[in-house]
Scaffold this active site. Structure first.
Site, short mmCIF file in Angstrom:
data_model
loop_
_atom_site.label_atom_id
_atom_site.label_comp_id
_atom_site.label_asym_id
_atom_site.label_seq_id
_atom_site.Cartn_x
_atom_site.Cartn_y
_atom_site.Cartn_z
N HIS A 46 0.62 -1.09 -0.05
CA HIS A 46 -0.03 -0.42 -0.29
C HIS A 46 0.43 1.62 0.67
CE1 HIS A 46 -3.05 2.70 1.29
NE2 HIS A 46 -3.84 1.90 0.53
N GLU A 53 -3.51 1.84 -7.52
CA GLU A 53 -4.38 2.67 -6.92
C GLU A 53 -3.34 4.24 -6.49
OE1 GLU A 53 -6.73 1.66 -3.02
OE2 GLU A 53 -4.32 2.05 -2.61
P1 13P Z 1 -9.75 6.00 -0.09
O1 13P Z 1 -10.46 5.47 -0.48
O2 13P Z 1 -9.87 6.50 0.88
O3 13P Z 1 -9.14 6.84 -1.45
O4 13P Z 1 -8.26 4.93 0.09
C1 13P Z 1 -8.12 4.58 -0.62
C2 13P Z 1 -7.51 3.17 -0.57
O5 13P Z 1 -5.90 3.71 -0.32
C3 13P Z 1 -7.99 1.79 -0.30
O6 13P Z 1 -6.56 1.34 -0.10
#
Ligand code: 13P
Length: 228
Positions: A72, A142
């Site tokens: 992450h 992401e």
């Molecule tokens: P948000 O949905 O708060 O943008 O976070 C995304 C995230 O990092 C999920 O792992």
């Protein structure tokens, strides 16, 4: 039906809140990822949902987790390297866990036109230490600039997210890795924006941070994923 991964991050700080949110999120096809400290309580509170962890640890499978988020951006920001991520993926697979690998470029990388280069490096290294035939894994795109906790975050446009995922898929197909991979998107997903991502054929699920802390919101997102 598409999968929803609820990443609570460090936002849930008491056992009572963790148990209440777990009960409210207890749906089949939803993976609840509480802070490590509440894994046992959440496991005891869910029947239909799956249990995920926010980072690799050796005790996860013994505590009933089936999934684990690895790489992450919160960890990468703290200095976690692609090599460490590759090692954690290998450990997770050998523990019988399903890794959810997160990849994504930062805003400066995007602005410098380095997105493809970054994704290519992150994918190739992360998958370099697991056998070609292995358990299924998830790869979450992401973009760091789209994550709600990044100052000035802007949600990614679903068409662009689907394009990046197509690129990631291509990188995976160039490697030796042959297991089933599901591709998901994360970054400022809410009940309002979820539909745009879920309607894309090559987005097979969503990683939800902030919106997963609200029972109504996560239930709504999950309901949309059931129909997608
Ligand atoms: P948000 O949905 O708060 O943008 O976070 C995304 C995230 O990092 C999920 O792992």
């Amino acid at each position: 039906m598409k999968i929803i991964i609820a990443n609570w991050k460090a936002k849930i700080t008491t056992e009572a809140d963790a148990v209440a949110l777990a009960r409210g999120s207890d749906k089949e096809g939803l993976v609840v990822c509480p802070p490590h400290a509440f894994l046992d309580e959440v496991r005891a509170a869910i029947v239909h949902a799956s249990l995920g962890a926010q980072d690799y640890a050796p005790d996860l499978s013994a505590r009933g987790a089936t999934h684990v988020i690895i790489g992450h951006s919160d960890r990468r920001r703290e200095g976690e390297t692609d090599d460490v991520i590759a090692e954690k993926i290998a450990l997770a697979v050998s523990d019988g866990l399903i890794p959810i690998l997160c990849v994504g470029e930062t805003k400066p990388e995007r602005d410098a036109g380095e997105t493809h280069e970054v994704l290519k490096r992150q994918i190739r290294t992360a998958l370099s230490r697991i056998p070609a035939e292995t358990a299924p894994i998830f790869i979450g795109y992401e973009p760091v600039w789209a994550i709600s906790t990044t100052p000035g975050a802007e949600p990614e446009n679903p068409t662009d997210a689907a394009r990046k995922i197509a690129f990631i898929r291509e990188q995976v197909s160039h490697g030796s890795y042959r297991a089933m991979v599901s591709y998901i998107y994360g970054g400022s997903v809410t009940a309002t924006t979820a539909g745009g991502f879920l309607e894309k054929e090559n987005i097979q699920g969503l990683l939800v941070g902030g919106a997963s802390l609200h029972e109504k919101e996560i239930t709504n997102i999950w309901q949309q994923a059931q129909k997608a």
